[in-house]
Design a protein around this motif. Structure first.
Motif, PDB file in Angstrom:
ATOM      1  N   ARG A  67       0.865  -1.181   0.000  1.00 27.59           N
ATOM      2  CA  ARG A  67       0.000   0.000   0.000  1.00 27.59           C
ATOM      3  C   ARG A  67       0.901   1.230   0.000  1.00 27.59           C
ATOM      4  O   ARG A  67       1.816   1.339   0.813  1.00 27.59           O
ATOM      5  CB  ARG A  67      -0.905   0.003   1.248  1.00 27.59           C
ATOM      6  CG  ARG A  67      -1.882   1.182   1.298  1.00 27.59           C
ATOM      7  CD  ARG A  67      -2.780   1.064   2.547  1.00 27.59           C
ATOM      8  NE  ARG A  67      -3.652   2.219   2.687  1.00 27.59           N
ATOM      9  CZ  ARG A  67      -4.834   2.343   2.069  1.00 27.59           C
ATOM     10  NH1 ARG A  67      -5.255   1.353   1.291  1.00 27.59           N
ATOM     11  NH2 ARG A  67      -5.577   3.439   2.247  1.00 27.59           N
ATOM     12  N   THR A  96      -5.501   5.759  -5.854  1.00 26.88           N
ATOM     13  CA  THR A  96      -6.016   4.543  -5.208  1.00 26.88           C
ATOM     14  C   THR A  96      -4.915   3.501  -5.141  1.00 26.88           C
ATOM     15  O   THR A  96      -3.915   3.579  -5.849  1.00 26.88           O
ATOM     16  CB  THR A  96      -7.217   3.964  -6.006  1.00 26.88           C
ATOM     17  OG1 THR A  96      -6.733   3.442  -7.234  1.00 26.88           O
ATOM     18  CG2 THR A  96      -8.275   5.010  -6.246  1.00 26.88           C
ATOM     19  N   ASP A  97      -5.146   2.521  -4.247  1.00 26.16           N
ATOM     20  CA  ASP A  97      -4.245   1.369  -4.261  1.00 26.16           C
ATOM     21  C   ASP A  97      -4.743   0.392  -5.300  1.00 26.16           C
ATOM     22  O   ASP A  97      -5.718   0.646  -6.003  1.00 26.16           O
ATOM     23  CB  ASP A  97      -4.140   0.754  -2.865  1.00 26.16           C
ATOM     24  CG  ASP A  97      -5.487   0.264  -2.358  1.00 26.16           C
ATOM     25  OD1 ASP A  97      -6.436   0.148  -3.184  1.00 26.16           O
ATOM     26  OD2 ASP A  97      -5.604   0.030  -1.148  1.00 26.16           O
ATOM     27  N   ASN A  99      -6.399  -2.145  -5.014  1.00 25.09           N
ATOM     28  CA  ASN A  99      -7.727  -2.688  -4.749  1.00 25.09           C
ATOM     29  C   ASN A  99      -8.848  -1.663  -4.959  1.00 25.09           C
ATOM     30  O   ASN A  99     -10.024  -1.965  -4.764  1.00 25.09           O
ATOM     31  CB  ASN A  99      -7.791  -3.217  -3.308  1.00 25.09           C
ATOM     32  CG  ASN A  99      -6.819  -4.353  -3.083  1.00 25.09           C
ATOM     33  OD1 ASN A  99      -6.706  -5.244  -3.930  1.00 25.09           O
ATOM     34  ND2 ASN A  99      -6.136  -4.347  -1.944  1.00 25.09           N
ATOM     35  N   GLY A 100      -8.467  -0.430  -5.292  1.00 23.68           N
ATOM     36  CA  GLY A 100      -9.473   0.599  -5.558  1.00 23.68           C
ATOM     37  C   GLY A 100      -9.765   1.477  -4.389  1.00 23.68           C
ATOM     38  O   GLY A 100     -10.598   2.393  -4.503  1.00 23.68           O
ATOM     39  N   ALA A 101      -9.113   1.267  -3.233  1.00 23.14           N
ATOM     40  CA  ALA A 101      -9.347   2.125  -2.075  1.00 23.14           C
ATOM     41  C   ALA A 101      -8.660   3.456  -2.292  1.00 23.14           C
ATOM     42  O   ALA A 101      -7.498   3.518  -2.704  1.00 23.14           O
ATOM     43  CB  ALA A 101      -8.835   1.457  -0.822  1.00 23.14           C
ATOM     44  N   THR A 103      -6.621   6.553  -1.511  1.00 23.54           N
ATOM     45  CA  THR A 103      -5.618   6.969  -0.534  1.00 23.54           C
ATOM     46  C   THR A 103      -5.388   8.469  -0.549  1.00 23.54           C
ATOM     47  O   THR A 103      -4.838   9.028   0.394  1.00 23.54           O
ATOM     48  CB  THR A 103      -4.279   6.251  -0.811  1.00 23.54           C
ATOM     49  OG1 THR A 103      -3.840   6.605  -2.131  1.00 23.54           O
ATOM     50  CG2 THR A 103      -4.434   4.758  -0.713  1.00 23.54           C
ATOM     51  N   THR A 114     -11.695   9.269   1.292  1.00 23.50           N
ATOM     52  CA  THR A 114     -10.860   8.066   1.487  1.00 23.50           C
ATOM     53  C   THR A 114     -11.685   6.815   1.768  1.00 23.50           C
ATOM     54  O   THR A 114     -11.140   5.710   1.800  1.00 23.50           O
ATOM     55  CB  THR A 114      -9.897   8.298   2.666  1.00 23.50           C
ATOM     56  OG1 THR A 114     -10.649   8.691   3.827  1.00 23.50           O
ATOM     57  CG2 THR A 114      -8.888   9.381   2.322  1.00 23.50           C
ATOM     58  N   THR A 116     -14.190   6.076  -0.245  1.00 22.82           N
ATOM     59  CA  THR A 116     -14.715   5.671  -1.555  1.00 22.82           C
ATOM     60  C   THR A 116     -13.856   4.563  -2.133  1.00 22.82           C
ATOM     61  O   THR A 116     -12.615   4.574  -2.003  1.00 22.82           O
ATOM     62  CB  THR A 116     -14.734   6.871  -2.524  1.00 22.82           C
ATOM     63  OG1 THR A 116     -15.494   7.927  -1.932  1.00 22.82           O
ATOM     64  CG2 THR A 116     -15.334   6.483  -3.860  1.00 22.82           C
ATOM     65  N   VAL A 117     -14.518   3.603  -2.773  1.00 21.17           N
ATOM     66  CA  VAL A 117     -13.811   2.510  -3.440  1.00 21.17           C
ATOM     67  C   VAL A 117     -14.150   2.560  -4.925  1.00 21.17           C
ATOM     68  O   VAL A 117     -15.321   2.555  -5.309  1.00 21.17           O
ATOM     69  CB  VAL A 117     -14.212   1.134  -2.858  1.00 21.17           C
ATOM     70  CG1 VAL A 117     -13.512   0.017  -3.619  1.00 21.17           C
ATOM     71  CG2 VAL A 117     -13.875   1.064  -1.367  1.00 21.17           C
ATOM     72  N   LYS A 119     -14.232   1.125  -8.709  1.00 15.65           N
ATOM     73  CA  LYS A 119     -14.483  -0.216  -9.253  1.00 15.65           C
ATOM     74  C   LYS A 119     -13.189  -0.865  -9.725  1.00 15.65           C
ATOM     75  O   LYS A 119     -12.338  -0.192 -10.337  1.00 15.65           O
ATOM     76  CB  LYS A 119     -15.473  -0.136 -10.400  1.00 15.65           C
ATOM     77  CG  LYS A 119     -16.901   0.148  -9.931  1.00 15.65           C
ATOM     78  CD  LYS A 119     -17.877   0.046 -11.114  1.00 15.65           C
ATOM     79  CE  LYS A 119     -19.324   0.214 -10.620  1.00 15.65           C
ATOM     80  NZ  LYS A 119     -20.294   0.082 -11.717  1.00 15.65           N
ATOM     81  N   PRO A 120     -13.059  -2.169  -9.451  1.00 20.57           N
ATOM     82  CA  PRO A 120     -11.819  -2.880  -9.797  1.00 20.57           C
ATOM     83  C   PRO A 120     -11.483  -2.812 -11.291  1.00 20.57           C
ATOM     84  O   PRO A 120     -10.298  -2.709 -11.653  1.00 20.57           O
ATOM     85  CB  PRO A 120     -12.112  -4.322  -9.367  1.00 20.57           C
ATOM     86  CG  PRO A 120     -13.156  -4.173  -8.304  1.00 20.57           C
ATOM     87  CD  PRO A 120     -13.994  -3.013  -8.703  1.00 20.57           C
TER      88      PRO A 120
END
Length: 497
Positions: A67, A96-97, A99-101, A103, A114, A116-117, A119-120
């Motif tokens: 990360r 994002t990382d 995984n879509g998180a 940062t 932060t 929010t995710v 989509k992959p």
């Protein structure tokens, strides 16, 4: 007038439609190419800034458990840089990382934090470096956005590997506003230019059709017998030439109409006078009013009047044949000098009675021409008759025949009052009689010289007149010589050789 307005409006509207279509096509092309260029520049700018941020993150990021995080001392610097880029481009920056998180996100990001995710599939496409689309960012935004995604890479096990993604987004509303502004600017300029062109084309069309309307009005006046109307024009273009030609035609029609009316009046008078004379004398002989011893005298007058009518009818028939193209020639070779001599012998008594001296008959040389002998005799007869009428008592008539190149030239000159310069240009027109000829030739109808010119031109020649008032008048006509003479001489030369 109504027809002219219809043509004017039709021409004006067609011109305006053509101009409008031209502007519309030009506007569509300009808007299309400018917006395409703007869109390409937009994509390139978003990609460039996404790459810049990705490199900054790569340099400053600390990888912990796959990360990427920022050291505290670089956080404010990166945020200031992103804030500057974001404000200048009206864009959002999201990191994002894998995984879509989220940062990191810029302060202008709407509805993104932060928690929010992303989509992959979007993250995966960004990490592969192939994300470039216009969408709602997987439902993150309510509207449509330009979205560019690039990978965040760092060294891992000695190799660069993607550990996240940088997204740069920009609202498509800006693009719409740009297009609308561009269209407004073009439409405003187009309306102004269109209005100017409308006024210019309208004025040009009016100036173009105005002479045509005047011609139509003049033509209607001509149909009613009024030949005084003329077209006013000062232009030097084709319309001006047409208007001037139209005015010349009107002058010719007016002159012809004047001569026609004079001719009708003269014909009416000339027919009425001899017919009245003939009828009166014959009635006097029949009822015994005229004594028998005076009858031969009056019968002689009747004969003269009948011959006068015959000449008039003959001239009218010849005129009709010329106008209808039925005047046929029977060409042969003959001596024009002999024709001139014989014609003068016909007028011998009349010339002697007026003590007119004929000069040049003894100097005539044989001159062979190709033509109709009877028609050429009529030409010479009319010219000699004219000369005998208008030569002053005791004056001279000079005749000359000569060979000039391939033509035979015959000239007849008589002394006398002559013809005024302003009238000499009309003497070959039919029905025309000069003012002086009216006092000398009361029986003429103004057809003699017209018939002379028509006959000469049918033979391929021409006739001219020259006069000095109070001194002389000369008529000169030219005829082609006998063509076979040259051929014969050529063959004789070849035979001698």
């Amino acid at each position: 007038m109504k027809k002219r307005q219809t043509i004017f409006k039709k021409y004006l509207w067609l011109s305006m439609i053509a101009v409008f279509l031209g502007f519309a096509i030009l506007g569509v092309m300009i808007v299309f190419f400018v917006t395409q260029y703007w869109e390409v520049e937009r994509w390139e700018s978003l990609t460039s800034y996404a790459t810049t941020v990705s490199l900054a993150i790569t340099d400053k990021a600390v990888v912990e458990n796959d990360r990427a995080t920022f050291p505290k001392e670089y956080d404010d610097v990166i945020r200031d840089t992103v804030r500057t880029l974001s404000g200048g481009l009206h864009t959002d920056f999201i990191v994002t990382d894998e995984n879509g998180a989220v940062t990191f996100c810029s302060e202008n990001a709407e509805g993104i934090d932060t928690l929010t995710v992303i989509k992959p599939e979007l993250v995966s496409a960004a990490m592969d470096g192939r994300l470039k689309e216009v969408s709602n960012f997987g439902g993150v935004y309510e509207g449509r956005y330009y979205i560019v995604g690039v990978p965040v890479q760092t060294l891992k096990n000695g190799e660069l590997q993607p550990i996240g993604a940088v997204f740069v987004t920009s609202s498509a509303q800006h693009y719409k506003e740009y297009v609308v502004t561009l269209v407004k600017i073009f439409c405003s300029a187009g309306i102004i230019i269109f209005a100017l062109i409308f006024c210019f084309v309208g004025l040009f069309s009016y100036q173009l059709t105005k002479p045509l309307g005047q011609m139509a009005k003049a033509a209607k006046a001509f149909g009613k017998g009024d030949f005084s109307v003329r077209v006013n024009t000062t232009s030097n273009d084709e319309i001006g030439d047409l208007a001037r030609s139209f005015n010349k035609m009107a002058d010719s029609l007016a002159a012809s109409e004047g001569m026609r009316r004079a001719f009708v009046a003269n014909v009416s008078h000339e027919l009425k006078t001899p017919m009245t004379t003939i009828a009166g004398f014959i009635d006097g002989i029949l009822d015994g009013t005229i004594p028998k011893e005076r009858q031969p005298y009056y019968l002689n007058i009747v004969t003269v009047e009948i011959k006068r009518l015959s000449r008039l009818v003959t001239s009218m028939l010849a005129l009709s044949r010329i106008d209808s193209g039925e005047l046929k020639m029977v060409k042969t070779s003959f001596d024009i000098s002999s024709t001139v001599l014989n014609t003068f012998l016909t007028f011998e008594q009349k010339l002697e009675a007026r003590k007119i001296n004929v000069v040049g008959l003894d100097e005539l040389q044989p001159l062979v021409v190709e033509g109709d002998p009877d028609m050429i005799h009529q030409v010479v007869y009319n010219l000699v008759e004219n000369a005998s009428k208008f030569t002053n008592v005791g004056g001279d008539i000079t005749v000359k025949t000569q060979e000039v190149g391939d033509e035979a030239v015959v000239s007849i000159t008589n002394t006398g009052e002559g013809i005024p310069p302003e009238q000499i240009g009309f003497i070959f027109d039919r029905f025309y009689k000069t003012d002086k000829s009216r006092s000398h030739d009361k029986n003429g109808m103004g057809l003699g010289l017209y018939l002379v010119r028509s006959i000469i031109r049918q033979h391929g020649g021409d006739i001219t007149a020259e006069s000095v008032e109070g001194e002389y008048t000369t008529f000169e006509f030219r005829l082609p010589k006998k063509k076979k003479e040259q051929g014969k001489k050529h063959h004789e030369t070849e035979a001698e050789e």
